[in-house]
Design a protein around this motif. Structure first.
Motif, PDB file in Angstrom:
ATOM      1  N   UNK A  43      -3.288  -8.133 -33.364  1.00 38.44           N
ATOM      2  CA  UNK A  43      -2.031  -7.911 -34.095  1.00 38.44           C
ATOM      3  C   UNK A  43      -1.944  -8.884 -35.270  1.00 38.44           C
ATOM      4  N   UNK A  44      -2.320 -10.135 -35.044  1.00 35.83           N
ATOM      5  CA  UNK A  44      -2.317 -11.130 -36.123  1.00 35.83           C
ATOM      6  C   UNK A  44      -3.272 -10.722 -37.236  1.00 35.83           C
ATOM      7  N   UNK A  45      -4.449 -10.230 -36.878  1.00 38.44           N
ATOM      8  CA  UNK A  45      -5.439  -9.827 -37.876  1.00 38.44           C
ATOM      9  C   UNK A  45      -4.957  -8.623 -38.681  1.00 38.44           C
ATOM     10  N   UNK A  46      -4.331  -7.659 -38.019  1.00 39.39           N
ATOM     11  CA  UNK A  46      -3.862  -6.442 -38.693  1.00 39.39           C
ATOM     12  C   UNK A  46      -2.694  -6.751 -39.623  1.00 39.39           C
ATOM     13  N   UNK A  47      -1.761  -7.566 -39.153  1.00 40.19           N
ATOM     14  CA  UNK A  47      -0.537  -7.814 -39.923  1.00 40.19           C
ATOM     15  C   UNK A  47      -0.648  -8.981 -40.887  1.00 40.19           C
ATOM     16  N   UNK A  48      -1.537  -9.916 -40.608  1.00 41.55           N
ATOM     17  CA  UNK A  48      -1.636 -11.115 -41.428  1.00 41.55           C
ATOM     18  C   UNK A  48      -0.538 -12.122 -41.131  1.00 41.55           C
ATOM     19  N   UNK A  49       0.169 -11.929 -40.018  1.00 40.39           N
ATOM     20  CA  UNK A  49       1.262 -12.822 -39.633  1.00 40.39           C
ATOM     21  C   UNK A  49       0.791 -13.816 -38.579  1.00 40.39           C
ATOM     22  N   UNK A  50       1.451 -14.957 -38.518  1.00 37.15           N
ATOM     23  CA  UNK A  50       1.139 -15.947 -37.493  1.00 37.15           C
ATOM     24  C   UNK A  50       1.858 -15.590 -36.190  1.00 37.15           C
ATOM     25  N   UNK A  51       1.450 -16.234 -35.114  1.00 34.58           N
ATOM     26  CA  UNK A  51       2.071 -16.008 -33.804  1.00 34.58           C
ATOM     27  C   UNK A  51       3.570 -16.297 -33.858  1.00 34.58           C
ATOM     28  N   UNK A  52       3.924 -17.445 -34.448  1.00 32.96           N
ATOM     29  CA  UNK A  52       5.341 -17.821 -34.478  1.00 32.96           C
ATOM     30  C   UNK A  52       6.161 -16.856 -35.326  1.00 32.96           C
ATOM     31  N   UNK A  53       5.585 -16.341 -36.407  1.00 33.73           N
ATOM     32  CA  UNK A  53       6.295 -15.368 -37.242  1.00 33.73           C
ATOM     33  C   UNK A  53       6.491 -14.059 -36.500  1.00 33.73           C
ATOM     34  N   UNK A  54       5.469 -13.612 -35.778  1.00 33.07           N
ATOM     35  CA  UNK A  54       5.571 -12.370 -35.005  1.00 33.07           C
ATOM     36  C   UNK A  54       6.697 -12.471 -33.985  1.00 33.07           C
ATOM     37  N   UNK A  55       6.729 -13.580 -33.230  1.00 33.35           N
ATOM     38  CA  UNK A  55       7.765 -13.731 -32.208  1.00 33.35           C
ATOM     39  C   UNK A  55       9.151 -13.932 -32.818  1.00 33.35           C
ATOM     40  N   UNK A  56       9.229 -14.604 -33.962  1.00 31.78           N
ATOM     41  CA  UNK A  56      10.521 -14.766 -34.632  1.00 31.78           C
ATOM     42  C   UNK A  56      11.029 -13.415 -35.136  1.00 31.78           C
ATOM     43  N   UNK A  57      10.127 -12.599 -35.678  1.00 34.29           N
ATOM     44  CA  UNK A  57      10.518 -11.266 -36.151  1.00 34.29           C
ATOM     45  C   UNK A  57      10.904 -10.356 -34.988  1.00 34.29           C
ATOM     46  N   UNK A  58      10.220 -10.497 -33.839  1.00 36.06           N
ATOM     47  CA  UNK A  58      10.600  -9.728 -32.653  1.00 36.06           C
ATOM     48  C   UNK A  58      12.017 -10.088 -32.235  1.00 36.06           C
ATOM     49  N   UNK A  59      12.321 -11.374 -32.234  1.00 31.12           N
ATOM     50  CA  UNK A  59      13.652 -11.855 -31.846  1.00 31.12           C
ATOM     51  C   UNK A  59      14.717 -11.317 -32.799  1.00 31.12           C
ATOM     52  N   UNK A  60      14.367 -11.218 -34.094  1.00 33.52           N
ATOM     53  CA  UNK A  60      15.302 -10.720 -35.098  1.00 33.52           C
ATOM     54  C   UNK A  60      15.394  -9.191 -35.098  1.00 33.52           C
ATOM     55  N   UNK A  61      14.479  -8.535 -34.379  1.00 34.97           N
ATOM     56  CA  UNK A  61      14.489  -7.081 -34.323  1.00 34.97           C
ATOM     57  C   UNK A  61      13.783  -6.413 -35.488  1.00 34.97           C
TER      58      UNK A  61
END
Length: 92
Positions: A43-61
């Protein structure tokens, strides 16, 4: 990732995937073969996002939620990640 798939079940909803109802002892979540689940490094490779950004964006919806695949593993549906990426603006 090596998952044993129960071929007898029909397509399941997201709620059923999280419910943990089993059709086979080696497949406690009843995951369908038609669904591809991606682990965090992919997922990180496909999106170019970091782990913390992915989880922060999940939390924000603003990012697809993860699904529990086992006791200590989660994955994201490939279709949901692809859909998320297709909604992003393209820099030309």
């Amino acid at each position: 990732m090596n998952l044993t798939i129960c071929r007898e079940q029909k397509v399941r909803t997201a709620q059923q995937d999280r419910s943990g109802s089993a059709c086979h002892k080696d497949n406690p979540k009843g995951l369908e073969m038609s669904e591809n689940y991606l682990r965090l490094p992919h997922v990180k490779a496909i999106t170019g996002l970091s782990r913390s950004t992915i989880y922060a964006m999940m939390e924000a919806g603003t990012f697809p939620r993860s699904y529990k695949l086992g006791k200590r593993s989660v994955g994201w549906r490939k279709t949901e990640i692809d859909e998320h990426n297709s909604r992003l603006p393209r820099n030309v």
